[in-house]
Design an enzyme around this catalytic site. Sequence first.
Site, PDB file in Angstrom:
ATOM      1  CD  GLU A  97      -3.044   0.964   0.340  1.00 48.99           C
ATOM      2  OE1 GLU A  97      -2.514   1.547  -0.621  1.00 48.99           O
ATOM      3  OE2 GLU A  97      -4.158   1.282   0.765  1.00 48.99           O
ATOM      4  CG  ASP A 101      -5.318   8.170   6.856  1.00 48.86           C
ATOM      5  OD1 ASP A 101      -4.644   8.856   7.621  1.00 48.86           O
ATOM      6  OD2 ASP A 101      -6.405   8.562   6.374  1.00 48.86           O
TER       7      ASP A 101
HETATM    8  P1  IMP Z   1      -7.007   3.936   5.222  1.00 46.00           P
HETATM    9  O1  IMP Z   1      -7.986   2.902   4.771  1.00 46.00           O
HETATM   10  O2  IMP Z   1      -7.696   5.062   5.954  1.00 46.00           O
HETATM   11  O3  IMP Z   1      -5.817   3.405   5.960  1.00 46.00           O
HETATM   12  O4  IMP Z   1      -6.558   4.717   3.960  1.00 46.00           O
HETATM   13  C1  IMP Z   1      -5.694   4.321   3.040  1.00 46.00           C
HETATM   14  C2  IMP Z   1      -5.928   5.116   1.767  1.00 46.00           C
HETATM   15  O5  IMP Z   1      -6.319   6.476   1.993  1.00 46.00           O
HETATM   16  C3  IMP Z   1      -4.636   5.186   1.021  1.00 46.00           C
HETATM   17  O6  IMP Z   1      -4.497   4.094   0.152  1.00 46.00           O
HETATM   18  C4  IMP Z   1      -4.770   6.489   0.264  1.00 46.00           C
HETATM   19  O7  IMP Z   1      -5.420   6.266  -0.969  1.00 46.00           O
HETATM   20  C5  IMP Z   1      -5.662   7.353   1.102  1.00 46.00           C
HETATM   21  N1  IMP Z   1      -4.869   8.335   1.878  1.00 46.00           N
HETATM   22  C6  IMP Z   1      -4.729   8.379   3.213  1.00 46.00           C
HETATM   23  N2  IMP Z   1      -3.938   9.391   3.603  1.00 46.00           N
HETATM   24  C7  IMP Z   1      -3.541  10.010   2.466  1.00 46.00           C
HETATM   25  C8  IMP Z   1      -2.685  11.153   2.213  1.00 46.00           C
HETATM   26  O8  IMP Z   1      -2.112  11.818   3.093  1.00 46.00           O
HETATM   27  N3  IMP Z   1      -2.534  11.476   0.898  1.00 46.00           N
HETATM   28  C9  IMP Z   1      -3.129  10.803  -0.111  1.00 46.00           C
HETATM   29  N4  IMP Z   1      -3.934   9.735   0.089  1.00 46.00           N
HETATM   30  C10 IMP Z   1      -4.142   9.345   1.366  1.00 46.00           C
HETATM   31 MG    MG Z   2      -5.005   4.076  -1.887  1.00 47.15          MG
END
Ligand code: IMP
Ligand code: MG
Length: 173
Positions: A97, A101
């Site tokens: 990945e 986040d």
């Molecule tokens: P999670 O499911 O919240 O862990 O998010 C993961 C996805 O959110 C990543 O694959 C990114 O596509 C997007 N994302 C999270 N933070 C950022 C950032 O700071 N910049 C760009 N995309 C982000």
């Molecule tokens: Mg992504």
Amino acid sequence: MSETVREMIPEADLAARIEELGRQISADYEGESVFLVCILRGASFFGCELAKRIKVPVTIDFMTTSSYGSGTTSSGEVTIKNDIELSVEGRHVLIVEDIIDSGHTLHFLSDVFRERNAKSVRLCAMLDKPDRREVDVEVDYVGFTIPDEFVVGYGLDYDQKYRNLPYIGVVEF
Ligand code: IMP
Ligand code: MG
């Protein structure tokens, strides 16, 4: 609305860290092969660079996920938009990945590949924003841990822009 991008992680630091991750992964999977599942579109740059630095046999396939939400936040609901083509049954899967986040995407995906009877499932993220975590996920390989700022470049976008930047930058509005 116009925004600017401030450099956070230079290109050379990314290259050096990816080299290290490649060495570590090669050592951990010695005598085995590894099936990289690269999550589009963000992880495509990182995934390909990492694959080139892994010394054990590599299979690579791509998947697109989406998590419904708006702007710069994601919701907990993750779905597969485009699945990989190959079977992972009995294979050592390493999910690659761009960034972890909230953790929802990697949490969801590790369950998916366990249910598909992968021999093992590990997680690799180029960037980690631990301050934003909503679900507990153990990431096996992390490139850089960063503060809670919205970043772009090296595959990451803001509104589909800046993926082609060769470094990681912070968007300033
Ligand atoms: P999670 O499911 O919240 O862990 O998010 C993961 C996805 O959110 C990543 O694959 C990114 O596509 C997007 N994302 C999270 N933070 C950022 C950032 O700071 N910049 C760009 N995309 C982000
Ligand atoms: Mg992504």
